[in-house]
Design a protein around this motif. Structure first.
Motif, PDB file in Angstrom:
ATOM      1  N   LEU A   8      42.231  31.805  55.140  1.00 15.52           N
ATOM      2  CA  LEU A   8      42.372  31.552  53.712  1.00 15.52           C
ATOM      3  C   LEU A   8      41.275  32.069  52.978  1.00 15.52           C
ATOM      4  O   LEU A   8      41.268  32.692  51.750  1.00 15.52           O
ATOM      5  CB  LEU A   8      42.649  30.004  53.575  1.00 15.52           C
ATOM      6  CG  LEU A   8      43.973  29.413  54.105  1.00 15.52           C
ATOM      7  CD1 LEU A   8      43.991  28.129  53.826  1.00 15.52           C
ATOM      8  CD2 LEU A   8      45.066  30.189  53.350  1.00 15.52           C
ATOM      9  N   LEU A   9      40.068  32.067  53.480  1.00 17.05           N
ATOM     10  CA  LEU A   9      38.816  32.514  52.702  1.00 17.05           C
ATOM     11  C   LEU A   9      38.822  34.022  52.608  1.00 17.05           C
ATOM     12  O   LEU A   9      38.894  34.439  51.597  1.00 17.05           O
ATOM     13  CB  LEU A   9      37.486  32.155  53.377  1.00 17.05           C
ATOM     14  CG  LEU A   9      37.026  30.675  53.204  1.00 17.05           C
ATOM     15  CD1 LEU A   9      35.923  30.460  54.150  1.00 17.05           C
ATOM     16  CD2 LEU A   9      36.620  30.415  51.855  1.00 17.05           C
ATOM     17  N   LEU A  10      39.438  34.654  53.446  1.00 15.43           N
ATOM     18  CA  LEU A  10      39.521  36.129  53.490  1.00 15.43           C
ATOM     19  C   LEU A  10      40.900  36.497  52.683  1.00 15.43           C
ATOM     20  O   LEU A  10      40.571  37.541  51.704  1.00 15.43           O
ATOM     21  CB  LEU A  10      39.725  36.620  54.830  1.00 15.43           C
ATOM     22  CG  LEU A  10      38.640  36.489  55.979  1.00 15.43           C
ATOM     23  CD1 LEU A  10      39.060  37.115  57.436  1.00 15.43           C
ATOM     24  CD2 LEU A  10      37.352  37.365  55.367  1.00 15.43           C
ATOM     25  N   LEU A  11      41.636  35.798  52.763  1.00 14.27           N
ATOM     26  CA  LEU A  11      42.790  36.111  51.792  1.00 14.27           C
ATOM     27  C   LEU A  11      42.587  35.803  50.177  1.00 14.27           C
ATOM     28  O   LEU A  11      42.922  36.794  49.710  1.00 14.27           O
ATOM     29  CB  LEU A  11      44.018  35.530  52.171  1.00 14.27           C
ATOM     30  CG  LEU A  11      44.895  36.059  53.384  1.00 14.27           C
ATOM     31  CD1 LEU A  11      46.121  34.980  53.725  1.00 14.27           C
ATOM     32  CD2 LEU A  11      45.137  37.273  53.314  1.00 14.27           C
ATOM     33  N   PHE A  12      42.005  34.826  50.121  1.00 13.50           N
ATOM     34  CA  PHE A  12      41.397  34.392  48.807  1.00 13.50           C
ATOM     35  C   PHE A  12      40.590  35.449  48.385  1.00 13.50           C
ATOM     36  O   PHE A  12      40.575  35.928  47.076  1.00 13.50           O
ATOM     37  CB  PHE A  12      41.106  32.915  48.524  1.00 13.50           C
ATOM     38  CG  PHE A  12      42.333  31.901  48.452  1.00 13.50           C
ATOM     39  CD1 PHE A  12      43.153  32.094  47.492  1.00 13.50           C
ATOM     40  CD2 PHE A  12      42.673  31.110  49.441  1.00 13.50           C
ATOM     41  CE1 PHE A  12      44.070  31.241  46.925  1.00 13.50           C
ATOM     42  CE2 PHE A  12      43.806  30.499  48.999  1.00 13.50           C
ATOM     43  CZ  PHE A  12      44.616  30.263  48.075  1.00 13.50           C
ATOM     44  N   GLY A  13      39.685  35.699  49.193  1.00 11.31           N
ATOM     45  CA  GLY A  13      38.473  36.818  48.802  1.00 11.31           C
ATOM     46  C   GLY A  13      39.281  38.052  48.354  1.00 11.31           C
ATOM     47  O   GLY A  13      38.747  38.643  47.351  1.00 11.31           O
ATOM     48  N   LEU A  14      40.208  38.637  49.125  1.00  9.45           N
ATOM     49  CA  LEU A  14      40.892  39.683  48.904  1.00  9.45           C
ATOM     50  C   LEU A  14      41.712  39.722  47.524  1.00  9.45           C
ATOM     51  O   LEU A  14      41.846  40.565  46.624  1.00  9.45           O
ATOM     52  CB  LEU A  14      41.771  40.263  49.835  1.00  9.45           C
ATOM     53  CG  LEU A  14      41.082  40.931  51.164  1.00  9.45           C
ATOM     54  CD1 LEU A  14      41.969  40.881  52.262  1.00  9.45           C
ATOM     55  CD2 LEU A  14      40.292  42.137  50.948  1.00  9.45           C
ATOM     56  N   LEU A  15      42.454  38.595  47.341  1.00  5.78           N
ATOM     57  CA  LEU A  15      43.014  38.236  46.087  1.00  5.78           C
ATOM     58  C   LEU A  15      42.266  38.380  44.836  1.00  5.78           C
ATOM     59  O   LEU A  15      42.476  39.002  43.821  1.00  5.78           O
ATOM     60  CB  LEU A  15      43.774  36.833  46.157  1.00  5.78           C
ATOM     61  CG  LEU A  15      44.578  36.667  44.994  1.00  5.78           C
ATOM     62  CD1 LEU A  15      45.943  37.484  44.933  1.00  5.78           C
ATOM     63  CD2 LEU A  15      44.869  35.030  45.029  1.00  5.78           C
ATOM     64  N   PHE A  16      41.033  37.843  45.051  1.00  3.61           N
ATOM     65  CA  PHE A  16      40.052  37.840  43.816  1.00  3.61           C
ATOM     66  C   PHE A  16      39.613  39.198  43.636  1.00  3.61           C
ATOM     67  O   PHE A  16      39.459  39.649  42.583  1.00  3.61           O
ATOM     68  CB  PHE A  16      38.970  36.947  43.826  1.00  3.61           C
ATOM     69  CG  PHE A  16      39.075  35.486  43.796  1.00  3.61           C
ATOM     70  CD1 PHE A  16      38.418  34.897  42.492  1.00  3.61           C
ATOM     71  CD2 PHE A  16      39.918  34.926  44.339  1.00  3.61           C
ATOM     72  CE1 PHE A  16      38.678  33.784  42.150  1.00  3.61           C
ATOM     73  CE2 PHE A  16      40.383  33.453  43.926  1.00  3.61           C
ATOM     74  CZ  PHE A  16      39.485  32.897  42.942  1.00  3.61           C
ATOM     75  N   LEU A  17      39.387  39.957  44.629  1.00  2.00           N
ATOM     76  CA  LEU A  17      39.047  41.484  44.480  1.00  2.00           C
ATOM     77  C   LEU A  17      40.136  42.201  43.855  1.00  2.00           C
ATOM     78  O   LEU A  17      39.716  43.260  43.099  1.00  2.00           O
ATOM     79  CB  LEU A  17      38.548  41.995  45.948  1.00  2.00           C
ATOM     80  CG  LEU A  17      37.192  41.463  46.294  1.00  2.00           C
ATOM     81  CD1 LEU A  17      36.882  42.252  47.668  1.00  2.00           C
ATOM     82  CD2 LEU A  17      36.081  42.033  45.386  1.00  2.00           C
TER      83      LEU A  17
END
Length: 154
Positions: A8-17
């Motif tokens: 989830l941290l990786l997916l939300f990080g990519l979403l923010f990018l």
């Protein structure tokens, strides 16, 4: 539950990018938060899941961010989100006067020394060189000085 947190941290990080690259120009808080979430996700992957899972999380983050940047910053894809309409309208500008010297008109108000003159169908503010002219007087344009139309009695 630890692997779900990392994912989830990786997916939300990519979403923010993605939001940073496509919708918000420049480096803003959204991009920094996305980068921070990616870093925390990779760090937690190494800490909680072991070296192999950390390597996979790092590889996934780098590849996904690289692909996202490559696809998102291609000019063809940027034109889908960018404003490409051209505004070619203009205002009346003294550098491009539509009332030329020698044009004749009629005063609508008294010129003392400035007032309103009708040139064809256009109402314009005009001034004399100091003379006073009554309403209804025929006038001729002498010159255009900066933003003023200078007229004299015709």
């Amino acid at each position: 539950m630890d692997w779900l947190t990392v994912v989830l941290l990786l997916l939300f990080g990519l979403l923010f990018l993605v939001v940073e690259v496509l919708f918000i120009p420049g480096t803003t808080l959204v991009g920094l938060v996305g980068f921070g979430l990616l870093v925390v996700g990779v760090w937690l992957g190494y800490r909680d899941l072991g070296t192999t899972a950390g390597h996979y999380a790092l590889l996934f983050s780098v590849v996904a961010a690289g692909v996202m940047l490559y696809v998102g910053l291609r000019p063809k894809n940027l034109h889908r989100f960018a404003l490409t309409d051209v505004n070619d309208s203009h205002v009346r500008d003294v550098r491009r006067p539509d009332v030329q010297p020698g044009t004749t008109g009629r005063t609508l108000s008294a010129l003392r020394p400035a007032g309103t003159v009708l040139f064809g169908e256009d109402r314009r503010e005009a001034a004399t060189r100091g003379e006073f002219l009554d309403a209804g007087t025929a006038v001729r344009v002498l010159r255009i000085e900066q933003n003023r139309i200078i007229v004299e009695q015709a």
